[in-house]
Write a protein that holds these residues in place. Structure first.
Motif, PDB file in Angstrom:
ATOM      1  N   VAL A  89       0.839  -1.204   0.000  1.00 54.69           N
ATOM      2  CA  VAL A  89       0.000   0.000   0.000  1.00 54.69           C
ATOM      3  C   VAL A  89       0.872   1.252   0.000  1.00 54.69           C
ATOM      4  N   MET A  90       1.896   1.265   0.872  1.00 56.12           N
ATOM      5  CA  MET A  90       2.780   2.426   0.935  1.00 56.12           C
ATOM      6  C   MET A  90       3.515   2.624  -0.385  1.00 56.12           C
TER       7      MET A  90
ATOM      8  N   VAL B 235      15.312   1.018  -8.191  1.00 59.88           N
ATOM      9  CA  VAL B 235      14.612   0.116  -7.263  1.00 59.88           C
ATOM     10  C   VAL B 235      14.364  -1.246  -7.900  1.00 59.88           C
ATOM     11  N   ALA B 236      14.042  -1.262  -9.179  1.00 59.74           N
ATOM     12  CA  ALA B 236      13.679  -2.515  -9.844  1.00 59.74           C
ATOM     13  C   ALA B 236      14.822  -3.515  -9.801  1.00 59.74           C
ATOM     14  N   VAL B 237      16.053  -3.029  -9.966  1.00 64.36           N
ATOM     15  CA  VAL B 237      17.205  -3.935  -9.946  1.00 64.36           C
ATOM     16  C   VAL B 237      17.355  -4.591  -8.589  1.00 64.36           C
ATOM     17  N   GLY B 238      17.307  -3.782  -7.516  1.00 68.85           N
ATOM     18  CA  GLY B 238      17.483  -4.329  -6.172  1.00 68.85           C
ATOM     19  C   GLY B 238      16.364  -5.258  -5.766  1.00 68.85           C
ATOM     20  N   VAL B 239      15.135  -4.873  -6.052  1.00 67.09           N
ATOM     21  CA  VAL B 239      13.987  -5.696  -5.657  1.00 67.09           C
ATOM     22  C   VAL B 239      13.962  -7.002  -6.437  1.00 67.09           C
ATOM     23  N   GLY B 240      14.253  -6.950  -7.717  1.00 63.87           N
ATOM     24  CA  GLY B 240      14.270  -8.171  -8.516  1.00 63.87           C
ATOM     25  C   GLY B 240      15.266  -9.179  -7.987  1.00 63.87           C
ATOM     26  N   PHE B 241      16.443  -8.699  -7.601  1.00 63.62           N
ATOM     27  CA  PHE B 241      17.464  -9.586  -7.046  1.00 63.62           C
ATOM     28  C   PHE B 241      17.007 -10.170  -5.715  1.00 63.62           C
ATOM     29  N   ALA B 242      16.443  -9.325  -4.834  1.00 65.18           N
ATOM     30  CA  ALA B 242      16.014  -9.778  -3.513  1.00 65.18           C
ATOM     31  C   ALA B 242      14.894 -10.814  -3.621  1.00 65.18           C
ATOM     32  N   LEU B 243      13.948 -10.600  -4.521  1.00 66.78           N
ATOM     33  CA  LEU B 243      12.842 -11.552  -4.669  1.00 66.78           C
ATOM     34  C   LEU B 243      13.335 -12.891  -5.201  1.00 66.78           C
ATOM     35  N   THR B 244      14.316 -12.858  -6.078  1.00 66.91           N
ATOM     36  CA  THR B 244      14.885 -14.111  -6.592  1.00 66.91           C
ATOM     37  C   THR B 244      15.462 -14.946  -5.450  1.00 66.91           C
ATOM     38  N   VAL B 245      16.154 -14.274  -4.541  1.00 69.08           N
ATOM     39  CA  VAL B 245      16.722 -14.975  -3.394  1.00 69.08           C
ATOM     40  C   VAL B 245      15.624 -15.450  -2.451  1.00 69.08           C
ATOM     41  N   ALA B 246      14.624 -14.592  -2.236  1.00 69.81           N
ATOM     42  CA  ALA B 246      13.572 -14.919  -1.266  1.00 69.81           C
ATOM     43  C   ALA B 246      12.802 -16.170  -1.671  1.00 69.81           C
ATOM     44  N   ARG B 247      12.674 -16.411  -2.973  1.00 75.06           N
ATOM     45  CA  ARG B 247      11.916 -17.588  -3.406  1.00 75.06           C
ATOM     46  C   ARG B 247      12.581 -18.884  -2.958  1.00 75.06           C
ATOM     47  N   ARG B 248      13.913 -18.840  -2.753  1.00 76.50           N
ATOM     48  CA  ARG B 248      14.630 -20.044  -2.315  1.00 76.50           C
ATOM     49  C   ARG B 248      14.419 -20.326  -0.835  1.00 76.50           C
ATOM     50  N   VAL B 249      13.961 -19.319  -0.096  1.00 77.02           N
ATOM     51  CA  VAL B 249      13.929 -19.441   1.362  1.00 77.02           C
ATOM     52  C   VAL B 249      12.933 -20.505   1.809  1.00 77.02           C
ATOM     53  N   ARG B 250      11.788 -20.639   1.120  1.00 74.34           N
ATOM     54  CA  ARG B 250      10.766 -21.576   1.586  1.00 74.34           C
ATOM     55  C   ARG B 250      11.299 -23.000   1.647  1.00 74.34           C
TER      56      ARG B 250
ATOM     57  N   LEU C  62      11.245  18.891  -4.312  1.00 74.30           N
ATOM     58  CA  LEU C  62      12.349  17.935  -4.142  1.00 74.30           C
ATOM     59  C   LEU C  62      12.319  17.299  -2.754  1.00 74.30           C
ATOM     60  N   VAL C  63      12.071  18.098  -1.705  1.00 71.91           N
ATOM     61  CA  VAL C  63      11.996  17.555  -0.345  1.00 71.91           C
ATOM     62  C   VAL C  63      10.844  16.566  -0.235  1.00 71.91           C
ATOM     63  N   ALA C  64       9.685  16.962  -0.797  1.00 76.72           N
ATOM     64  CA  ALA C  64       8.536  16.050  -0.762  1.00 76.72           C
ATOM     65  C   ALA C  64       8.859  14.752  -1.514  1.00 76.72           C
ATOM     66  N   PHE C  65       9.547  14.877  -2.673  1.00 74.59           N
ATOM     67  CA  PHE C  65       9.888  13.692  -3.454  1.00 74.59           C
ATOM     68  C   PHE C  65      10.830  12.778  -2.670  1.00 74.59           C
ATOM     69  N   VAL C  66      11.816  13.389  -1.982  1.00 75.28           N
ATOM     70  CA  VAL C  66      12.746  12.587  -1.190  1.00 75.28           C
ATOM     71  C   VAL C  66      12.016  11.869  -0.054  1.00 75.28           C
ATOM     72  N   MET C  67      11.066  12.567   0.586  1.00 72.54           N
ATOM     73  CA  MET C  67      10.293  11.909   1.650  1.00 72.54           C
ATOM     74  C   MET C  67       9.471  10.747   1.087  1.00 72.54           C
ATOM     75  N   PHE C  68       8.863  10.993  -0.076  1.00 72.15           N
ATOM     76  CA  PHE C  68       8.112   9.911  -0.711  1.00 72.15           C
ATOM     77  C   PHE C  68       9.040   8.757  -1.097  1.00 72.15           C
ATOM     78  N   LEU C  69      10.274   9.123  -1.457  1.00 71.54           N
ATOM     79  CA  LEU C  69      11.245   8.086  -1.810  1.00 71.54           C
ATOM     80  C   LEU C  69      11.465   7.134  -0.636  1.00 71.54           C
ATOM     81  N   PHE C  70      11.604   7.696   0.549  1.00 69.03           N
ATOM     82  CA  PHE C  70      11.795   6.837   1.717  1.00 69.03           C
ATOM     83  C   PHE C  70      10.518   6.046   2.030  1.00 69.03           C
ATOM     84  N   PHE C  71       9.370   6.662   1.814  1.00 68.20           N
ATOM     85  CA  PHE C  71       8.118   5.928   2.008  1.00 68.20           C
ATOM     86  C   PHE C  71       7.937   4.830   0.957  1.00 68.20           C
ATOM     87  N   LEU C  72       8.656   4.966  -0.155  1.00 64.77           N
ATOM     88  CA  LEU C  72       8.612   3.939  -1.198  1.00 64.77           C
ATOM     89  C   LEU C  72       9.642   2.839  -0.923  1.00 64.77           C
ATOM     90  N   VAL C  73      10.896   3.249  -0.707  1.00 67.69           N
ATOM     91  CA  VAL C  73      11.982   2.273  -0.656  1.00 67.69           C
ATOM     92  C   VAL C  73      12.020   1.524   0.670  1.00 67.69           C
TER      93      VAL C  73
END
Length: 582
Positions: free
Chosen positions: A146-147, A170-185, A279-290
């Motif tokens: 949601v965030m 973000v797409a590069v980091g998340v894609g890599f993390a999800l690939t690893v996470a699938r092995r965890v189960r 720019l400040v608002a965008f940076v704050m949203f960036l943290f709320f995103l990442v």
């Protein structure tokens, strides 16, 4: 709900577990959405404050609103976390109750092939991991989503170019993390299996502590447990390594996106494309995103661990409980009488699952109100016959009847309500003397408990300390002698007053004096009961109405003691070895 044994359970498998908590979960969801809305409004208010200050206009109202949003968001988050933790604890409690109840109703054959420690691990360690599914897994994933959606939308509206830069990083980091996470189960399930094996090794060693000490085998058993612990450690490290990759991936994603936004955003502010407030608002949203995105990825790995544990829980729940295969009683079957009942074996055959046949067309009848003894060499099938009467196992050939009714046509509870059963090993439950007696007759009075103890020459147990019937018997009855444990098990059976009494080696641990006392007690109850007794010690059954001699899973002779000493070479050999005949 159960899942296909060939595929791991997905999120849909969680729904039956969460259904009982749906009201609270709806409230948690509402709080999460409200809290997310309050958080996403903060960058917009911050931008407004900066723009007003830059323009020289008053911003006190916006500052108050911003502070109020921060406080409200914190309060909503605290309430949400409490409800979520309470739901998680309730989920674990409900699952443990359900799983424990199912484990106690598994067919006896399942106990034969599974290790006790592994079952304990599933009820304990595996159910504990479900807590993380709710707290760190499911709702952090949903809330993070949601965030991310809200922040991403706001960032796109503020500056599409900066949003594109952020999305690429973000797409590069998340894609890599999800690939690893699938092995965890899969890794998590392997880790839980290793923990189950370790628990089994510990349970085995503790249950045989005296034998291990007497055999001076402490080092060898310690090495066995240590080897299991090492395997569990190695499996846990594999999970930890996979999960550890997620954290650095999230960190790199956050820092990389932040630096890119500062660089590109600073250039756009300098060119006048956007304001400082934007720019400040965008940076704050960036943290709320990442940050929520990183938390969501981490939560996803926790979710995979929980689903690995859920697979082990579902595996046990998928095993049909005892009685699941009961067939409905035929309408022509007459009800079993309430008095002493006849037991009839009609060409009964049986073999344990995966093993060779151990009984071959066994036929004999125990008339109602009489005493029949089963004798023969070890491995002849005597104890197996009693287990078939109790329907711990089903006959694989022929028919076993109680008062003319096929036992398979009787509900197990109704059948066992008419049977008293004393096992060969005479298990004693940890707790008090009273606890052990009340397990078969929970409403029995103290006078009745003391009377049945006297019947089996155990009255002294309730008199030797001030605790009386509440005296502790120790784990597995370790504070009692072998003969006392045997007689306590018999007292339990007598207390229930069953019309049919099954005794498996009732005098195997008794001395001559207590054997005589027990024989007198059996004589007293035999007047109004049908008795089927397995005995190696023939002196306890020489006066039985009928003695059935078994050898190699077959009935080789039937008769009284006097008859068999003349007609059965095997019985005469057994009696001669026990000095009952010259």
């Amino acid at each position: 709900m159960t899942t296909d044994a060939g595929s791991p359970p997905g999120l849909a498998a969680l729904l039956p577990y969460l259904r009982a908590h749906r009201g609270t979960l709806v409230a948690v969801g509402a709080l999460s959405f409200t809290g997310a809305g309050a958080a996403l409004a903060q960058p917009l208010l911050t931008r407004g404050v900066l723009d007003r200050i830059t323009a020289g206009r008053p911003a006190a109202g916006l500052v108050v609103a911003l502070v109020a949003l921060v406080v409200v968001g914190a309060l909503l988050g605290g309430l949400r976390d409490y409800l979520l933790q309470r739901t998680a604890e309730g989920l674990v409690l409900g699952t443990r109750r359900r799983l424990a109840g199912h484990v106690l109703r598994l067919p006896i054959a399942e106990y034969d092939r599974r290790r006790t420690g592994d079952l304990l691990s599933r009820v304990g360690a595996d159910t504990t991991l479900l807590r993380a599914v709710v707290t760190s897994g499911l709702f952090e994933t949903v809330t993070g989503a949601v965030m991310v959606l809200g922040a991403g939308t706001a960032m796109l509206l503020l500056d599409p170019l900066l949003f594109g830069v952020t999305l690429a990083a973000v797409a590069v980091g998340v894609g890599f993390a999800l690939t690893v996470a699938r092995r965890v189960r899969g890794l998590a399930r392997q880790a839980q299996e290793r923990v189950g094996e370790m628990t089994s090794a510990v349970e085995r060693a503790i249950s045989a502590a005296r034998t291990i000490r007497a055999s001076r085998a402490e080092r060898r058993e310690t090495a066995t447990v240590a080897a299991s612990a090492t395997e569990a450690y190695a499996a846990g490290l594999r999970v930890a390594r996979a999960q550890a990759v997620v954290g650095p991936a999230s960190t790199v994603t956050v820092q990389g996106a932040f630096l890119l936004v500062l660089a590109v955003g600073g250039a756009r502010v300098a060119s006048g494309a956007i304001s400082v407030g934007d720019l400040v608002a965008f940076v704050m949203f960036l943290f709320f995103l990442v940050l929520p995105l990183g938390q969501a990825v981490h939560a996803y790995t926790q979710l995979q661990s929980g689903l690995g544990a859920l697979a082990r829980i579902e595996e046990i729940l998928a095993v049909p409980g005892e009685g699941a295969d009961d067939r409905p009683a035929p309408v022509t079957a007459r009800p079993v009488a309430t008095g002493p009942a006849a037991v009839e074996f009609d060409r009964v055959g049986f073999g344990y699952p995966g093993g060779p046949p151990v009984l071959h067309e066994v036929s004999f009848t125990v008339p109602a109100g009489t005493r029949t003894a089963l004798v023969g060499p070890s491995g002849a099938g005597k104890s197996t016959l009693l287990a078939l009467v109790e329907r711990f196992y089903e006959v694989t050939g022929g028919t076993l009847r109680l008062d003319g009714v096929d036992v398979r046509d009787l509900p197990r509870d109704a059948l066992r309500a008419r049977l008293g059963y004393v096992e060969q090993e005479a298990p004693v439950l940890a707790g008090t003397l009273r606890d052990n007696l009340l397990i078969t007759a929970p409403d029995a009075t103290d006078d009745r408990l003391r009377a049945v103890l006297d019947e089996v020459n155990l009255g002294h147990l309730a008199e030797r300390t001030a605790d009386g019937l509440d005296v502790q018997v120790g784990e597995g009855g370790v504070l009692l002698s072998g003969g006392e444990r045997q007689r306590l098990a018999i007292a339990r059976a007598l207390l229930a007053g069953p019309p049919v009494l099954l005794l498996d080696e009732p005098t195997s641990n008794l001395d001559a004096r207590n054997e005589a006392a027990l024989r007198r007690a059996i004589d007293a109850v035999a007047v109004r009961r049908t008795l089927l007794i397995v005995a190696h010690r023939l002196s306890t059954v020489v006066d039985a109405d009928q003695i059935v001699v078994l050898d190699g899973g077959r009935v080789v002779a039937t008769g009284t003691h006097d008859e068999l000493t003349s007609t059965s070479p095997l019985y005469r050999e057994l009696a001669t070895h026990q000095l009952l005949v010259g």
